[in-house]
Enzyme design. Structure first.
Site, PDB file in Angstrom:
ATOM      1  N   HIS A 104      -9.696   2.580  -1.111  1.00 57.25           N
ATOM      2  CA  HIS A 104      -8.189   2.217  -1.676  1.00 57.25           C
ATOM      3  C   HIS A 104      -7.776   1.740  -2.849  1.00 57.25           C
ATOM      4  CE1 HIS A 104      -4.499   1.769  -0.228  1.00 57.25           C
ATOM      5  NE2 HIS A 104      -4.592   0.793   0.910  1.00 57.25           N
ATOM      6  N   CYS A 113       0.791  -0.824  -0.119  1.00 58.39           N
ATOM      7  CA  CYS A 113       0.094   0.401   0.283  1.00 58.39           C
ATOM      8  C   CYS A 113       1.024   1.077   0.137  1.00 58.39           C
ATOM      9  CB  CYS A 113      -1.117   0.207   1.143  1.00 58.39           C
ATOM     10  SG  CYS A 113      -1.584  -1.449   0.674  1.00 58.39           S
TER      11      CYS A 113
END
Lengths: 402, 483
Positions: free
Chosen positions: A345, A88
């Site tokens: 996300h 991420c």
């Protein structure tokens, strides 16, 4: 410590696609949308870009390997395009690549792009994938919420926080972010939620309910960076410069050493934050940081991150959250754009989306959600992997004279 | 030369006990005639158990307090072995971390495979572990579904301080087909129960027992425990009466509590008998299947000195009553549920990787740094100890029998699991070593930070595309101090 990159690189322009379920668009379209905004903001021609970095995490369901998809989508002039993948933190990694290229003098102007097309998987949440042939034999392939939920059990045990108290503080994180996201036209989720809705939502991974989890969406964001000198020569007046970028990767200690890491915090975030503050010359983060965009993949992640960034005291982050310290009108707004909670996300895009918000806020260009107390230093943070094994990145940007 | 006999015993019974009333409640519209069998409970293996995993647990129980280096051989008897061509006993050997010089064989073919393996072990000079396990499979609404149970038992056979010595053995073979299952088929096909009772149990089995007693010159009334692994009501008692064995000697067939565990059943019943027997008692064990095996044993003083183990009684006590018949059907592959896309993850197992890491994966062997003492899993070239980056200093360090504690955990409802929610978390072993482990047999009320856990050998995942089973270790709630 190395001398660092403080004020050596300025942001020339940034762009961010509208995040959401972009059923009609490929990753290419998302990248073009972000880039067109950034290149117009920068006031340059595409041909002036010397090098580019592309952050993307799930290539199999996305755009395929290498940096070529970015080069094709933007019809870049056969410059070097490097694809980076670091869970991420991939978006912030692409930013780091571009910033380092400029800081080194290897490039005058560099592009960082982050993109992810998550809504072609056929189901919600992140795609389930292998973590290598050895891990797959002995590791647990849990879901992202399952991995992060474990913070809560350890945090409660360590700090003696009751289940209900922690659950309410976690709920406050999500209520606050939804209130912020409702004011952001580029956010995916733009609905306000009340605390009872959050508390009463179906359980995803104990104790994380549906509203403790961020959304899943498609998105892209990008930055064009250069030196402060070139930025001024191109006519930029108010400069946002990079104060620090630090990345810390787990080396297996949390995962493997019994009695070491206790499961209640992010070891890497503490390291990345300490180094970033040193690079940026920040000694009192709770007083000096004006804005934060942190990796709120789950409410509990944001909550413990407040401590790992040394903004809240250890064991007291949940009280700061509960008391509104991080609300849009609080002392240090956190996720004033709605965060991962409302943007969703799209992995590669998130880090750059955060920096985009900080950039807008610093320049007073954040519209309805502009922080009235003018910010000078803004922090963004990503956490990739799981609490027990991860990559943490911290980027601090600020006004050139801050 | 000391006499050959039984050195130790162990058992494994899965935790869930499906209530037969729940089975019948679902099926009585179709098979009302099974009402008479619809009482008590049967043991059901969880989705991540099979004959191999249950055999490992029974063998571990059997080897309580015994140096595993003394084990020369291992036989796994079962008619429900997960692999038709991959040595199932070889997986058990790896899980038990027995040496590579171990002779391992699978024994199959009939429900008396275990007693036959035991007979062979009695005739050997080696210290031999005889393990038997079955995960029974029967059609819904069948008699077998109600009467069968899943389980395993193990006996260690050899010379030395035996807890039971062998008095005599006897075997007959006759192609009496009470039931059969063709290779590759899923279910048994059985013949009329009255014929099986009269010709099979009474004449064939009873005849073999009578002949065994006569040949050994042992009077039937001196038998203290009669192990006849037949669950049909009245059969064992009828045989005892016919043979002259005392009625109170008839061993409990565990029908009310476990069900008929097939190949494992004579060993499981024997284990239960050994738990209750006193030194100097005579035990007759029979196995039945296309003939019969008869074993006459006598317990010794060493029985009283055998270290405590979970055994049959411990497993009977660790029960989870279960009314969820639908889950049972799903776990046996008898009903297809919508599993969702998350279940589609490719579970392909590279053979070379598994072989390279077989000690870690199948044996849960970690590493211990010989310089710092730091324990870790899995081993690595460079120690995890951040204060001493020692290179190439690790030695094997088995973790499977070490007690552990939960550091942190969750109950995951999002990941695909055949038994949701999936419990997993981080555990620390006493003495060092940390693992992120899946938790088996977990429930919300029984999982918390600091809770004592112990490791069990289970199925980690199944590669449905290539029919491969991936085994690994999971943590289950433990009593304090249990490893």
């Amino acid at each position: 410590m190395a001398r660092g990159i403080k004020d050596k690189v300025a942001i020339l322009g940034m762009g961010c696609a509208r995040f959401g379920e972009r059923w009609q668009d490929d990753a290419d379209t998302l990248m073009v949308e972000a880039f067109e905004e950034a290149v117009a903001d920068a006031g340059i021609e595409t041909s002036q870009i010397d090098a580019a970095w592309l952050g993307v995490a799930f290539d199999a369901i996305n755009i395929g390997p290498s940096g070529i998809p970015l080069s094709i989508a933007l019809r870049l002039p056969n410059i070097g395009v490097t694809k980076v993948e670091n869970y991420c933190a991939s978006g912030t990694e692409s930013f780091r690549g571009a910033v380092y290229a400029v800081a080194s003098g290897a490039a005058d102007i560099a592009l960082a792009m982050g993109v992810e097309k998550l809504k072609d998987t056929g189901y919600g949440g992140l795609p389930v994938r292998s973590r290598g042939t050895t891990f797959d034999m002995v590791g647990v392939t849990g879901s992202a919420p399952g991995n992060f939920a474990q913070l809560a059990a350890a945090y409660r045990a360590k700090h003696g926080v009751g289940k209900d108290d922690l659950k309410r503080a976690m709920a406050h994180v999500s209520v606050k972010s939804h209130a912020n996201g409702a004011r952001n036209p580029k956010a995916h989720l733009r609905n306000r939620v009340d605390i009872d809705t959050v508390l009463g939502a179906p359980m995803i991974a104990e104790p994380l309910g549906l509203y403790d989890c961020c959304g899943v969406s498609d998105g892209a964001a990008c930055a064009i960076v250069t030196t402060p000198e070139i930025a001024r020569a191109l006519g930029k007046r108010d400069l946002v410069t990079i104060k620090a970028i630090q990345v810390s990767s787990s080396n297996g200690w949390e995962l493997q050493q019994a009695g070491g890491w206790d499961g209640s915090y992010f070891h890497t975030t503490r390291i990345a934050a300490a180094k970033a503050y040193e690079e940026a010359g920040i000694t009192r983060p709770r007083e000096q940081i004006d804005l934060m965009e942190v990796h709120d993949c789950f409410s509990i992640t944001e909550l413990v991150t407040m401590e790992d960034l040394f903004v809240s005291k250890e064991g007291e982050g949940w009280k700061d959250v509960r008391d509104g310290f991080f609300d849009a009108d609080g002392t240090i707004p956190c996720q004033i754009d709605g965060g991962l909670k409302c943007f969703g996300h799209p992995i590669g895009a998130s880090g750059l989306r955060m920096i985009y918000e900080n950039y807008l806020q610093l320049l007073g260009r954040a519209g309805d959600r502009q922080r009235q107390d003018p910010p000078a230093l803004a922090l963004s943070h990503n956490l990739g992997g799981s609490p027990i094994q991860n990559v943490s990145s911290v980027a601090i940007v600020g006004l050139a004279d801050a | 030369m000391t006499q050959t006999g039984i050195l130790a015993f162990g058992a494994y019974i899965p935790r869930r006990r499906l209530q037969r009333a729940a089975i019948h409640a679902a099926n009585k519209w179709f098979a009302p005639g099974l009402a008479g069998l619809a009482k008590g409970e049967r043991a059901v293996a969880n989705w991540d158990e099979d004959a191999v995993t249950m055999a490992v647990e029974a063998a571990r129980d059997c080897l309580t307090g015994i140096d595993r280096a003394t084990v020369d051989g291992l036989t796994l008897a079962s008619t429900t072995l997960p692999f038709a061509d991959r040595l199932n006993a070889g997986i058990v050997k790896e899980a038990l971390t027995l040496g590579d010089a171990t002779r391992a064989t699978d024994a199959a073919g009939s429900l008396r495979a275990a007693t036959s393996a035991l007979l062979a072990a009695f005739e050997s000079d080696r210290t031999q572990l005889c393990v038997a396990a079955d995960l029974r499979k029967a059609r819904a609404a069948s008699e077998g579904e109600l009467m069968q149970g899943d389980g395993a038992a193990a006996l260690l056979v050899g010379r030395g301080d035996v807890i039971a010595r062998v008095l005599a053995t006897h075997s007959v073979t006759s192609d009496f087909v009470d039931h059969f299952r063709r290779a590759g088929a899923t279910f048994d096909y059985g013949w009329e129960s009255r014929w099986i009772r009269d010709e099979g149990y009474t004449r064939l089995l009873g005849g073999a027992i009578g002949d065994a007693l006569a040949a050994a010159g042992i009077a039937a009334e001196t038998i203290d425990h009669l192990v006849v692994p037949v669950s049909v009501r009245g059969v064992a008692a009828g045989l005892a009466k016919k043979l002259g064995v005392r009625a109170e000697a008839v061993a409990d067939a565990l029908q009310a509590t476990v069900g008929d565990t097939g190949t494992a059943h004579p060993l499981l019943m024997l284990a239960a008998v050994l738990e209750q027997a006193t030194p100097g008692q005579r035990i007759l064990v029979a196995g039945f299947g296309q003939g019969a095996d008869v074993l006459l044993l006598e317990t010794t003083d060493a029985l009283a000195r055998l270290p405590r183990r979970r055994g049959v009684q411990g497993h009977l006590a660790a029960r989870q009553p279960d009314d969820n018949y639908q889950r049972f059907l799903f776990h046996r592959g008898l009903v297809e549920l919508e599993r969702g896309m998350r279940a589609e993850l490719d579970q392909k197992q590279p053979g070379s990787t598994l072989y390279r890491h077989r000690k870690a994966v199948l044996g849960l062997i970690g590493g211990r740094c010989t310089k710092t003492g730091t324990v870790q899993f899995p081993r690595s070239d460079i120690s995890v100890n951040p204060n001493d980056r020692a290179v190439g200093t690790q030695e094997d360090y088995p973790l499977a029998d070490r007690p552990a504690r939960i550091v942190t955990y969750t109950a995951d409802s999002l990941s695909y699991s055949p038994d949701p929610p999936t419990y997993y978390g981080t555990i620390d072993f006493d003495g060092g070593g940390r693992l992120v482990a899946a938790f088996a047999e977990a429930s919300a009320a029984d999982i918390e930070v600091g809770r004592a856990m112990r490791m069990v050998f289970r199925i980690n995942a199944v590669d449905e595309q290539r029919d491969f089973i991936k085994y690994f270790w999971k943590a289950v709630p433990a009593n304090e101090g249990e490893g």
